[in-house]
Design an enzyme around this catalytic site. Structure first.
Site, PDB file in Angstrom:
ATOM      1  N   GLU A   1       0.820  -1.227   0.000  1.00  0.00           N
ATOM      2  CA  GLU A   1       0.000   0.000   0.000  1.00  0.00           C
ATOM      3  C   GLU A   1       0.846   1.266   0.000  1.00  0.00           C
ATOM      4  OE1 GLU A   1      -2.951  -0.398   3.105  1.00  0.00           O
ATOM      5  OE2 GLU A   1      -3.604  -2.356   2.370  1.00  0.00           O
TER       6      GLU A   1
ATOM      7  N   GLU B 290      -5.507  -8.049  -0.319  1.00  0.00           N
ATOM      8  CA  GLU B 290      -6.405  -7.960   0.826  1.00  0.00           C
ATOM      9  C   GLU B 290      -7.785  -7.604   0.300  1.00  0.00           C
ATOM     10  OE1 GLU B 290      -5.155  -5.301   3.922  1.00  0.00           O
ATOM     11  OE2 GLU B 290      -3.078  -6.017   3.894  1.00  0.00           O
TER      12      GLU B 290
END
Length: 335
Positions: A166, A275
């Site tokens: 991320e 995710e």
């Protein structure tokens, strides 16, 4: 019986044996050259030989797993299928050794150990001068990196490392928008970490580059992509936050569609969802899960997903309700 003179067949056989020997020697030589090139920190490509299954991957991340395997066993029984990937998180501030015993426990279930490897102290927030990307590149953590490289090499089985995920956001100290970093700093740090592993000839790591789904104001994916020579697979993180962050309910493809399009335009590396999560509040989670599996069936470019099975900001768990569990079990039965 072997005669004392050479027949035409014997001569041909001898020539074939000589050709095979020369080919073998050439293959060894080329392999040595390839290994040496992979070991060079600045080489054109340091991608390892290790791969994971090309089949569709069902992964999960769960509290306390793999330190205890009981929750994983219970989930497997509930959904009727064992995960093929088990993910957990490892912070560099712990300065812990590679958890070889736990990785072996995961591998024993038939799943690939996947470690989200985080250069930070989880208690410190996004501004942590000790963990700036330029310090990583300068070698401040090389001793720790080298120990993991050696320990994973000794472990010997495939391990997926999802390093500094991320990065296109702003909430981690390795983010391109935080802690005094730039997008170029991220690329340099990634390449440096890869070079440390290459120097140790650790070839059983699958390197997973895992950005967040793009959003207004996020760093462009191309700016933080290290390049195909340094990445084995890509993985996109995304959640239906519903009303949790002041937004509205989003479908599965509303969460992931734009990011998938951008990633497939950027690289042809295998694509996963690193995710995935959806809450119960704000909409119909069971229907969302059913739609996820239906959409995945029509988007074969997505090789698999990892469900974030935590009760954290919301109840992201697969077993958050009977209806959601039933939808998940039904989806997995044909996935």
């Amino acid at each position: 019986m072997r005669t004392t003179h050479s027949s035409g067949r014997e001569t041909s056989a001898a020539l074939r044996r000589l050709a095979v020997l020369l080919l073998a020697l050439a293959t060894v030589a080329l392999g040595s050259v390839g290994s040496a090139a992979a070991a060079r920190p600045g080489g054109a490509s340091v991608t390892g030989a290790t791969t994971v299954s090309a089949d569709q991957t069902f992964g999960v991340a769960m509290p306390d797993v793999p330190w205890t395997m009981a929750p994983l066993s219970a989930l497997t029984a509930s959904v009727g299928r064992a995960p093929t990937s088990v993910m957990w998180y490892a912070a560099w501030s712990d300065n812990a050794a590679f958890p070889a015993a736990q990785a072996a426990d995961v591998a024993a279930t038939g799943a690939t150990p996947t470690i989200t490897w985080e250069p930070w102290n989880p208690a410190g927030g996004a501004t942590q001068p000790a963990y700036t990307l330029d310090r990583i590149t300068a070698g401040a953590f090389d001793s720790y990196l080298t120990s993991w490289a050696r320990q994973i090499r000794s472990y010997g089985k495939p391990v997926v490392l999802r390093f500094a995920h991320e990065m296109n956001g702003s909430w981690y100290p390795w983010s391109a928008q935080a802690n005094g970093n730039t997008a170029g700093d991220y690329v340099a740090a990634w390449k440096h970490v890869r070079s440390v592993f290459s120097k140790q000839r650790t070839s059983n790591v699958v390197w997973s580059w895992s950005p967040n789904v793009p959003y207004p104001g996020s760093t462009a994916l191309g700016a933080v992509y290290p390049g195909d020579g340094y990445v084995d697979q890509v993985a996109l993180d995304g959640y239906n936050w519903a009303t949790l962050q002041g937004g509205s309910w989003q479908s599965f493809w509303e969460v992931f569609g734009s990011g998938v399009a951008q990633l497939t335009a950027l690289t042809s590396k295998p694509l996963y969802l690193g995710e995935v999560g959806c809450p119960e509040d704000g909409g119909d989670k069971a229907a969302w899960v059913a739609d996820m599996f239906s959409t995945l069936a029509t988007h074969q470019e997505i090789r698999g997903f990892t469900w974030f099975d935590f009760q954290k900001e919301a109840d992201w768990r697969i077993e958050s309700s009977t209806a959601t569990l039933d939808a998940f079990r039904a989806g997995l039965s044909t996935y």
